[in-house]
Write a protein that holds these residues in place. Structure first.
Motif, PDB file in Angstrom:
ATOM      1  N   VAL A   7       0.854  -1.186   0.000  1.00 55.12           N
ATOM      2  CA  VAL A   7       0.000   0.000   0.000  1.00 55.12           C
ATOM      3  C   VAL A   7       0.889   1.235   0.000  1.00 55.12           C
ATOM      4  O   VAL A   7       1.800   1.353   0.827  1.00 55.12           O
ATOM      5  CB  VAL A   7      -0.942   0.023   1.221  1.00 55.12           C
ATOM      6  CG1 VAL A   7      -1.795   1.296   1.206  1.00 55.12           C
ATOM      7  CG2 VAL A   7      -1.835  -1.215   1.246  1.00 55.12           C
ATOM      8  N   ALA A   9       0.529   5.465   0.003  1.00 55.88           N
ATOM      9  CA  ALA A   9      -0.398   6.581   0.146  1.00 55.88           C
ATOM     10  C   ALA A   9      -0.359   7.466  -1.094  1.00 55.88           C
ATOM     11  O   ALA A   9       0.694   7.689  -1.695  1.00 55.88           O
ATOM     12  CB  ALA A   9      -0.036   7.406   1.379  1.00 55.88           C
ATOM     13  N   ASP A  10      -1.544   7.965  -1.463  1.00 52.03           N
ATOM     14  CA  ASP A  10      -1.652   8.831  -2.633  1.00 52.03           C
ATOM     15  C   ASP A  10      -2.720   9.887  -2.349  1.00 52.03           C
ATOM     16  O   ASP A  10      -3.727   9.587  -1.697  1.00 52.03           O
ATOM     17  CB  ASP A  10      -2.029   8.017  -3.870  1.00 52.03           C
ATOM     18  CG  ASP A  10      -2.005   8.850  -5.134  1.00 52.03           C
ATOM     19  OD1 ASP A  10      -3.038   9.453  -5.456  1.00 52.03           O
ATOM     20  OD2 ASP A  10      -0.947   8.902  -5.788  1.00 52.03           O
ATOM     21  N   ARG A  13      -6.008   8.588  -4.539  1.00 55.82           N
ATOM     22  CA  ARG A  13      -6.486   7.279  -4.069  1.00 55.82           C
ATOM     23  C   ARG A  13      -5.278   6.440  -3.703  1.00 55.82           C
ATOM     24  O   ARG A  13      -4.370   6.263  -4.519  1.00 55.82           O
ATOM     25  CB  ARG A  13      -7.304   6.566  -5.157  1.00 55.82           C
ATOM     26  CG  ARG A  13      -7.791   5.193  -4.746  1.00 55.82           C
ATOM     27  CD  ARG A  13      -8.678   4.585  -5.822  1.00 55.82           C
ATOM     28  NE  ARG A  13      -8.977   3.186  -5.567  1.00 55.82           N
ATOM     29  CZ  ARG A  13      -9.936   2.756  -4.749  1.00 55.82           C
ATOM     30  NH1 ARG A  13     -10.662   3.630  -4.098  1.00 55.82           N
ATOM     31  NH2 ARG A  13     -10.167   1.461  -4.587  1.00 55.82           N
ATOM     32  N   ASP A  14      -5.273   5.936  -2.470  1.00 59.14           N
ATOM     33  CA  ASP A  14      -4.154   5.118  -2.019  1.00 59.14           C
ATOM     34  C   ASP A  14      -4.003   3.903  -2.928  1.00 59.14           C
ATOM     35  O   ASP A  14      -4.979   3.219  -3.240  1.00 59.14           O
ATOM     36  CB  ASP A  14      -4.369   4.663  -0.574  1.00 59.14           C
ATOM     37  CG  ASP A  14      -4.441   5.830   0.394  1.00 59.14           C
ATOM     38  OD1 ASP A  14      -3.654   6.778   0.219  1.00 59.14           O
ATOM     39  OD2 ASP A  14      -5.289   5.803   1.300  1.00 59.14           O
ATOM     40  N   ARG A  15      -2.774   3.649  -3.355  1.00 60.98           N
ATOM     41  CA  ARG A  15      -2.507   2.542  -4.261  1.00 60.98           C
ATOM     42  C   ARG A  15      -2.332   1.248  -3.473  1.00 60.98           C
ATOM     43  O   ARG A  15      -1.648   1.219  -2.457  1.00 60.98           O
ATOM     44  CB  ARG A  15      -1.264   2.831  -5.099  1.00 60.98           C
ATOM     45  CG  ARG A  15      -1.489   3.938  -6.138  1.00 60.98           C
ATOM     46  CD  ARG A  15      -0.205   4.284  -6.845  1.00 60.98           C
ATOM     47  NE  ARG A  15       0.683   5.056  -5.981  1.00 60.98           N
ATOM     48  CZ  ARG A  15       1.994   5.135  -6.129  1.00 60.98           C
ATOM     49  NH1 ARG A  15       2.585   4.444  -7.085  1.00 60.98           N
ATOM     50  NH2 ARG A  15       2.710   5.883  -5.328  1.00 60.98           N
ATOM     51  N   CYS A  16      -2.928   0.191  -3.949  1.00 63.55           N
ATOM     52  CA  CYS A  16      -2.935  -1.084  -3.230  1.00 63.55           C
ATOM     53  C   CYS A  16      -2.695  -2.217  -4.225  1.00 63.55           C
ATOM     54  O   CYS A  16      -3.436  -2.367  -5.199  1.00 63.55           O
ATOM     55  CB  CYS A  16      -4.275  -1.268  -2.516  1.00 63.55           C
ATOM     56  SG  CYS A  16      -4.390  -2.760  -1.518  1.00 63.55           S
ATOM     57  N   GLY A  33      -8.285   7.598   4.198  1.00 67.22           N
ATOM     58  CA  GLY A  33      -7.016   7.438   4.889  1.00 67.22           C
ATOM     59  C   GLY A  33      -6.799   6.063   5.471  1.00 67.22           C
ATOM     60  O   GLY A  33      -5.795   5.831   6.156  1.00 67.22           O
ATOM     61  N   VAL A  35      -6.876   1.804   4.572  1.00 66.04           N
ATOM     62  CA  VAL A  35      -6.986   0.677   3.645  1.00 66.04           C
ATOM     63  C   VAL A  35      -7.186  -0.574   4.497  1.00 66.04           C
ATOM     64  O   VAL A  35      -6.329  -0.917   5.317  1.00 66.04           O
ATOM     65  CB  VAL A  35      -5.730   0.538   2.757  1.00 66.04           C
ATOM     66  CG1 VAL A  35      -5.814  -0.729   1.911  1.00 66.04           C
ATOM     67  CG2 VAL A  35      -5.576   1.763   1.872  1.00 66.04           C
ATOM     68  N   VAL A  58       4.050  -0.860   3.570  1.00 66.37           N
ATOM     69  CA  VAL A  58       3.176   0.318   3.599  1.00 66.37           C
ATOM     70  C   VAL A  58       4.049   1.559   3.592  1.00 66.37           C
ATOM     71  O   VAL A  58       4.970   1.685   4.415  1.00 66.37           O
ATOM     72  CB  VAL A  58       2.255   0.329   4.834  1.00 66.37           C
ATOM     73  CG1 VAL A  58       1.253   1.473   4.727  1.00 66.37           C
ATOM     74  CG2 VAL A  58       1.515  -0.999   4.990  1.00 66.37           C
ATOM     75  N   VAL A  62      -0.884   6.677   5.652  1.00 61.88           N
ATOM     76  CA  VAL A  62      -2.081   5.865   5.486  1.00 61.88           C
ATOM     77  C   VAL A  62      -2.088   4.814   6.586  1.00 61.88           C
ATOM     78  O   VAL A  62      -1.030   4.372   7.047  1.00 61.88           O
ATOM     79  CB  VAL A  62      -2.102   5.197   4.086  1.00 61.88           C
ATOM     80  CG1 VAL A  62      -0.908   4.284   3.894  1.00 61.88           C
ATOM     81  CG2 VAL A  62      -3.407   4.432   3.862  1.00 61.88           C
ATOM     82  N   ALA A  94       3.759   5.615   7.986  1.00 64.52           N
ATOM     83  CA  ALA A  94       2.683   4.629   7.840  1.00 64.52           C
ATOM     84  C   ALA A  94       2.240   4.062   9.180  1.00 64.52           C
ATOM     85  O   ALA A  94       3.013   4.027  10.156  1.00 64.52           O
ATOM     86  CB  ALA A  94       3.134   3.494   6.925  1.00 64.52           C
TER      87      ALA A  94
END
Length: 235
Positions: A7, A9-10, A13-16, A33, A35, A58, A62, A94
């Protein structure tokens, strides 16, 4: 087979990125914020020869919540063994919470459970781990539990537990208890308590020895964890 949770943070949209191994990670609905990831067994676990490997990475501001949808049973290995290995890396502020369900060492099982954490300064993590020895009517098998945690490149916790039947029966280990229930935090402390060990660096271990997990009061401790805005007040 490797299970990986990554994961980043973006602002949009947080990338996963999720990779399925012996466990299948699935993203769940969550607030901004956060996931939230569920771990689901992709087949029967743990059998003789099974080697579960989980990597968690991570990055950024996030919070990742990992939940297990069911407990895990290490079944009799009939002279073999199985393993459960977790590597966690947190960077750039994180936060991770991982609420484990009961991990049961059945009669005649032999399993090694290893957890390694590497946190940058400013990152936080909390883990709940419930080790149970034997299904109903069983004494339970052999479990070796290993934990290594580094924060800011410094080793802050090293623990090796030999939980074979003869070893754990000693009064200074489990005695007559069948469940070892633990909440461990890094980067922030749990409130002071006569049953809480405070680490030299910000972090805590709360542990209970009980006949069954539902007899432990650590569910209340977990529910009261200061996520995430109150963490600084407990450091």
């Amino acid at each position: 087979m490797l299970t990986r949770i990554e994961v980043v943070a973006d602002a949009v949209r947080d990338r996963c990125v999720l990779v399925t191994g012996l466990l299948s990670p699935r993203r769940l609905p969550a607030g901004d914020g956060v996931v939230r990831i569920a771990l689901i067994a992709a087949g029967a676990l743990l059998l003789a020869g099974d080697q579960v490997r989980i990597e968690v990475f991570v990055q950024g501001l996030v919070k990742v919540e990992i939940v297990e949808t069911a407990g895990t049973v290490a079944y009799p290995t009939r002279g073999g063994s199985s393993s459960w290995e977790v590597d966690i890396t947190l960077t750039d502020g994180a936060t991770l919470s991982w609420h484990g369900e009961p991990f049961v060492a059945a009669e005649d099982a032999e399993v090694t459970r290893t957890t390694r954490l590497a946190l940058d300064d400013g990152c936080t993590a909390a883990l709940r781990e419930s080790l149970v020895f034997g299904r109903h009517g069983e004494v339970g098998g052999t479990l070796y539990a290993v934990l290594r945690a580094h924060v800011g490149g410094e080793l802050v916790l090293a623990e090796d537990l030999d939980l074979a039947p003869d070893s754990r029966a000693g009064w200074a280990v489990l005695g007559t208890a069948r469940c070892l229930d633990t909440v461990t935090t890094f980067g922030f402390r749990l409130p002071e308590s006569g049953q809480t060990l405070q680490l030299e660096q910000p972090g805590s271990i709360a542990r209970r020895l009980v006949a069954a997990q539902h007899e432990s009061d650590l569910a209340q401790t977990w529910a009261a964890l200061p996520w995430p805005d109150k963490i600084s007040a407990c450091s």
